[in-house]
Design a protein around this motif. Structure first.
Motif, short mmCIF file in Angstrom:
data_model
loop_
_atom_site.label_atom_id
_atom_site.label_comp_id
_atom_site.label_asym_id
_atom_site.label_seq_id
_atom_site.Cartn_x
_atom_site.Cartn_y
_atom_site.Cartn_z
N TYR A 1 36.38 -10.79 12.72
CA TYR A 1 35.26 -11.12 11.87
C TYR A 1 35.63 -10.88 10.41
O TYR A 1 36.20 -9.84 10.08
N ALA B 1 33.77 -0.92 15.76
CA ALA B 1 33.90 -2.28 15.24
C ALA B 1 35.15 -2.49 14.40
O ALA B 1 35.49 -3.63 14.08
N VAL C 1 31.52 -7.47 8.93
CA VAL C 1 30.60 -6.79 9.84
C VAL C 1 29.54 -6.16 8.94
O VAL C 1 29.85 -5.33 8.09
#
Length: 221
Positions: free
Chosen positions: A57, A104, A60
Motif C-alpha cells: 500500500y 501493517a 495506510v
C-alpha cells in the motif's frame, strides 16, 4: 497514493477520505468496526483483519478515535477522573493505532515512498496546552504521538522512504464532534479530507516522525 489501506473508513473523515482518494483515481481498501468487525482494542482482531492483506500500500491511514467512550465525556477537572475512562481512551486512541503499525508495516513498500498516518489532535500537544481539562483524551493523544514518533524511527531503518506521521485534521463537522461544534470553528469532512491528503502529498521522508496540522504546520509536542 494509488493504493490505500484506510482504517476507520465508516466514520465521517474516513468516508470523506475514501471519496477523495477514489476521485483521484486511487484504490481504497476500507476497514472499520461496523463493516469488518475490526476492534482496535483487541490485537487479535487487528491481526485477523490485516493478515489476509498483501499490499503493498502506498498509504495506510488511520481515521479512528473517540472523544467519548462508554458514556465518559472529556473531564473538566481532576475530580472527574476515573481509571476506566483513562484506560478506555488509551486502549482506543493510543494502543490500537500502535498495534496497527506493528501489524501493517509489512504492507508498506520498502523500495519507494509510502505513508503511515494516524489522526491525532492538537489537544494532545503538551507544549500547546493552555486550557487544561480533557485529561484522558489529551493524554491518550500525547501517547499516540510518542508511539508513532518512536515507530517512525524504527520504520526508517527498513523503509527509508516511508513517512510515519500524526495529523491533526482540525475540528471536523462529524458525529465525533457534534457536542463541541458550538465552541469551535469547524470544516466539512470533504474539506478536511482534501487538507489531509494535501499535507501527506507535501511531506518528504525527512519529515517522518512529525506531528502536523491540517495546513502542514508542525505542532509542538
Amino acid at each position: 497514493m494509488q493504493n490505500t489501506l484506510l482504517i476507520g473508513a465508516s466514520g465521517g473523515i474516513g468516508r470523506a477520505l475514501t471519496a477523495a482518494l477514489t476521485q483521484r483515481g486511487g484504490t481504497v481498501t476500507p476497514l472499520s468496526r461496523s463493516e469488518n468487525a475490526l476492534d482496535l482494542t483487541d490485537e487479535d482482531s487487528i491481526k485477523s483483519a490485516l493478515e489476509p492483506l498483501t499490499g503493498p500500500y502506498d498509504a495506510v491511514i488511520l481515521a479512528t478515535g473517540a472523544l467519548e467512550i462508554n458514556g465518559a465525556a472529556p473531564e473538566k477537572s481532576l475530580s472527574h477522573l476515573s481509571a476506566p475512562a483513562l484506560m478506555d481512551q488509551f486502549a482506543l486512541n493510543a494502543i490500537g493505532p500502535a498495534l496497527v503499525l506493528k501489524h501493517a508495516r509489512r504492507l508498506l513498500p520498502r523500495d519507494r515512498r509510502s505513508v503511515f498516518a494516524a489522526l491525532s489532535a492538537r489537544v494532545g500537544s503538551i507544549g500547546d496546552n493552555r486550557l487544561g481539562g480533557w485529561y484522558s483524551y489529551r493524554a491518550a493523544k500525547a501517547a499516540l504521538n510518542q508511539l508513532i514518533h518512536t515507530g517512525a524511527i524504527e520504520l526508517a531503518r527498513t523503509h527509508p522512504q516511508a513517512l510515519c506521521i500524526c495529523l491533526h485534521p482540525g475540528t471536523v463537522a462529524t458525529d465525533f464532534t457534534r457536542k463541541y461544534q458550538s465552541t469551535h470553528p469547524t470544516v466539512p469532512p470533504q474539506e478536511a479530507a482534501e487538507n489531509l491528503l494535501r499535507v501527506m502529498d507535501g511531506l518528504t521522508p525527512q519529515d517522518t516522525g512529525g506531528f502536523y496540522d491540517w495546513a502542514g504546520k508542525p505542532i509542538p509536542w
